[in-house]
Design a protein around this motif. Structure first.
Motif, PDB file in Angstrom:
ATOM      1  N   THR A   1      88.429  16.007 -50.540  1.00  0.00           N
ATOM      2  CA  THR A   1      87.726  17.045 -49.781  1.00  0.00           C
ATOM      3  C   THR A   1      86.910  16.906 -49.022  1.00  0.00           C
ATOM      4  O   THR A   1      86.734  17.538 -47.341  1.00  0.00           O
ATOM      5  N   LYS A   2      85.849  15.428 -49.524  1.00  0.00           N
ATOM      6  CA  LYS A   2      84.958  15.736 -47.854  1.00  0.00           C
ATOM      7  C   LYS A   2      85.371  13.873 -47.491  1.00  0.00           C
ATOM      8  O   LYS A   2      84.404  13.792 -46.584  1.00  0.00           O
ATOM      9  N   TYR A   3      85.985  13.347 -47.957  1.00  0.00           N
ATOM     10  CA  TYR A   3      86.151  12.090 -47.205  1.00  0.00           C
ATOM     11  C   TYR A   3      87.283  11.753 -47.090  1.00  0.00           C
ATOM     12  O   TYR A   3      88.693  12.291 -47.215  1.00  0.00           O
TER      13      TYR A   3
ATOM     14  N   LYS B   1      85.986   7.332 -45.965  1.00  0.00           N
ATOM     15  CA  LYS B   1      84.812   7.528 -45.085  1.00  0.00           C
ATOM     16  C   LYS B   1      84.830   8.792 -44.986  1.00  0.00           C
ATOM     17  O   LYS B   1      85.361  10.094 -45.088  1.00  0.00           O
ATOM     18  N   LYS B   2      83.572   9.534 -44.559  1.00  0.00           N
ATOM     19  CA  LYS B   2      82.893  11.138 -44.943  1.00  0.00           C
ATOM     20  C   LYS B   2      83.571  11.659 -43.424  1.00  0.00           C
ATOM     21  O   LYS B   2      83.452  10.849 -42.706  1.00  0.00           O
ATOM     22  N   LYS B   3      84.295  12.761 -43.568  1.00  0.00           N
ATOM     23  CA  LYS B   3      84.759  13.926 -42.892  1.00  0.00           C
ATOM     24  C   LYS B   3      83.726  14.219 -42.058  1.00  0.00           C
ATOM     25  O   LYS B   3      82.847  14.874 -42.769  1.00  0.00           O
ATOM     26  N   THR B   4      83.296  14.178 -40.808  1.00  0.00           N
ATOM     27  CA  THR B   4      82.666  15.033 -40.060  1.00  0.00           C
ATOM     28  C   THR B   4      82.999  16.722 -39.877  1.00  0.00           C
ATOM     29  O   THR B   4      84.534  16.952 -40.122  1.00  0.00           O
TER      30      THR B   4
ATOM     31  N   ALA C   1      83.457  19.903 -38.507  1.00  0.00           N
ATOM     32  CA  ALA C   1      83.446  20.902 -37.031  1.00  0.00           C
ATOM     33  C   ALA C   1      82.796  21.597 -36.229  1.00  0.00           C
ATOM     34  O   ALA C   1      82.297  22.279 -37.484  1.00  0.00           O
ATOM     35  N   GLY C   2      81.956  21.129 -35.289  1.00  0.00           N
ATOM     36  CA  GLY C   2      81.071  21.868 -34.753  1.00  0.00           C
ATOM     37  C   GLY C   2      79.505  21.597 -35.184  1.00  0.00           C
ATOM     38  O   GLY C   2      78.920  21.785 -34.566  1.00  0.00           O
ATOM     39  N   SER C   3      79.393  20.213 -36.271  1.00  0.00           N
ATOM     40  CA  SER C   3      77.950  19.952 -36.513  1.00  0.00           C
ATOM     41  C   SER C   3      77.670  18.488 -36.009  1.00  0.00           C
ATOM     42  O   SER C   3      78.643  17.868 -35.638  1.00  0.00           O
ATOM     43  N   LYS C   4      76.477  17.937 -35.544  1.00  0.00           N
ATOM     44  CA  LYS C   4      76.265  17.708 -34.761  1.00  0.00           C
ATOM     45  C   LYS C   4      75.307  16.659 -35.809  1.00  0.00           C
ATOM     46  O   LYS C   4      74.600  16.445 -36.239  1.00  0.00           O
TER      47      LYS C   4
END
Length: 118
Positions: free
Chosen positions: A37-39, A110-113, A115-118
Protein backbone atom coordinates in the motif's frame (compact mmCIF):
# COMPACT_ATOMS: atom_id res chain seq x y z
CA UNK A 1 70.48 -11.87 11.73
CA UNK A 2 69.39 -8.31 11.02
CA UNK A 3 67.50 -9.44 7.90
CA UNK A 4 65.45 -12.09 9.73
CA UNK A 5 63.23 -9.46 11.41
CA UNK A 6 62.85 -7.47 8.20
CA UNK A 7 61.92 -10.58 6.23
CA UNK A 8 59.33 -11.58 8.83
CA UNK A 9 57.85 -8.05 8.84
CA UNK A 10 57.71 -7.98 5.04
CA UNK A 11 56.00 -11.39 4.96
CA UNK A 12 53.41 -10.34 7.55
CA UNK A 13 52.76 -7.04 5.75
CA UNK A 14 52.32 -8.86 2.44
CA UNK A 15 49.93 -11.35 4.03
CA UNK A 16 47.90 -8.53 5.62
CA UNK A 17 47.62 -6.63 2.32
CA UNK A 18 46.55 -9.74 0.39
CA UNK A 19 44.02 -10.69 3.08
CA UNK A 20 42.52 -7.19 3.09
CA UNK A 21 41.88 -7.48 -0.64
CA UNK A 22 39.62 -10.47 0.00
CA UNK A 23 37.23 -8.68 2.33
CA UNK A 24 34.15 -6.68 1.51
CA UNK A 25 30.95 -5.30 2.92
CA UNK A 26 28.00 -7.71 2.63
CA UNK A 27 25.13 -6.53 0.45
CA UNK A 28 21.93 -6.90 2.47
CA UNK A 29 18.57 -7.52 0.84
CA UNK A 30 15.28 -7.20 2.66
CA UNK A 31 13.95 -10.56 3.84
CA UNK A 32 10.37 -9.34 4.39
CA UNK A 33 7.64 -8.44 1.94
CA UNK A 34 7.12 -4.66 1.75
CA UNK A 35 3.76 -3.06 2.47
CA UNK A 36 2.41 -2.75 -1.08
CA UNK A 37 0.00 0.00 0.00
CA UNK A 38 3.08 2.23 0.37
CA UNK A 39 4.70 1.23 -2.93
CA UNK A 40 3.81 1.41 -6.60
CA UNK A 41 4.80 -1.60 -8.69
CA UNK A 42 6.82 -0.43 -11.69
CA UNK A 43 7.37 -3.87 -13.23
CA UNK A 44 10.10 -6.38 -13.97
CA UNK A 45 13.70 -5.33 -14.49
CA UNK A 46 17.16 -6.82 -14.67
CA UNK A 47 20.67 -5.61 -14.03
CA UNK A 48 24.19 -6.93 -14.47
CA UNK A 49 27.42 -6.63 -12.52
CA UNK A 50 30.88 -8.00 -13.22
CA UNK A 51 34.06 -8.67 -11.26
CA UNK A 52 37.51 -9.92 -12.19
CA UNK A 53 40.37 -11.81 -10.59
CA UNK A 54 43.80 -10.98 -11.98
CA UNK A 55 46.26 -13.88 -11.68
CA UNK A 56 43.64 -15.50 -9.43
CA UNK A 57 44.94 -13.26 -6.59
CA UNK A 58 43.87 -9.66 -7.17
CA UNK A 59 40.10 -9.02 -7.02
CA UNK A 60 38.71 -6.14 -9.09
CA UNK A 61 35.02 -5.36 -8.56
CA UNK A 62 34.34 -8.77 -7.03
CA UNK A 63 32.79 -7.55 -3.80
CA UNK A 64 30.43 -5.03 -5.39
CA UNK A 65 29.11 -6.90 -8.43
CA UNK A 66 25.76 -7.90 -6.86
CA UNK A 67 25.21 -4.40 -5.48
CA UNK A 68 25.91 -2.93 -8.94
CA UNK A 69 23.49 -5.39 -10.57
CA UNK A 70 20.69 -4.58 -8.10
CA UNK A 71 21.23 -0.83 -8.41
CA UNK A 72 21.22 -1.07 -12.22
CA UNK A 73 17.91 -2.96 -12.15
CA UNK A 74 16.31 -0.43 -9.78
CA UNK A 75 17.57 2.58 -11.76
CA UNK A 76 16.37 1.13 -15.07
CA UNK A 77 12.79 1.71 -13.92
CA UNK A 78 13.44 4.76 -11.71
CA UNK A 79 12.40 2.90 -8.57
CA UNK A 80 13.47 2.55 -4.96
CA UNK A 81 13.38 -1.18 -4.14
CA UNK A 82 13.73 -4.56 -5.84
CA UNK A 83 11.69 -7.59 -4.73
CA UNK A 84 11.22 -11.17 -5.97
CA UNK A 85 14.92 -11.31 -6.80
CA UNK A 86 16.56 -14.11 -8.73
CA UNK A 87 20.31 -14.27 -9.31
CA UNK A 88 22.21 -15.98 -12.09
CA UNK A 89 25.99 -16.14 -12.16
CA UNK A 90 28.33 -17.05 -14.98
CA UNK A 91 32.09 -17.04 -15.17
CA UNK A 92 34.98 -17.17 -17.60
CA UNK A 93 38.37 -18.56 -16.69
CA UNK A 94 41.71 -17.87 -18.34
CA UNK A 95 45.25 -18.30 -17.07
CA UNK A 96 45.76 -14.69 -16.05
CA UNK A 97 42.21 -13.34 -15.78
CA UNK A 98 38.94 -14.73 -14.42
CA UNK A 99 35.67 -12.91 -15.04
CA UNK A 100 32.56 -13.38 -12.89
CA UNK A 101 29.23 -11.95 -14.09
CA UNK A 102 26.01 -11.67 -12.10
CA UNK A 103 22.56 -10.92 -13.47
CA UNK A 104 19.67 -10.15 -11.13
CA UNK A 105 16.02 -10.05 -12.09
CA UNK A 106 13.15 -8.84 -9.99
CA UNK A 107 10.21 -6.49 -9.63
CA UNK A 108 10.93 -2.80 -9.08
CA UNK A 109 8.90 -0.78 -6.57
CA UNK A 110 8.69 2.97 -6.03
CA UNK A 111 7.63 4.59 -2.76
CA UNK A 112 4.28 6.35 -3.04
CA UNK A 113 4.28 10.00 -2.10
CA UNK A 114 1.55 11.11 0.28
CA UNK A 115 -0.80 13.80 -0.98
CA UNK A 116 -0.03 17.14 0.60
CA UNK A 117 3.37 16.17 2.00
CA UNK A 118 6.61 17.71 0.76
Amino acid sequence: MKYKGITRSAALTTLAVLSAGCTGIPYKMAAVEPDLTKYEILGPASGKGRGFMILNLIPVGQNSKIEKAVETAIQSKGGDELIDISVQESWFWAYVLNSYAVEVQGTVLKKKTEAGSK
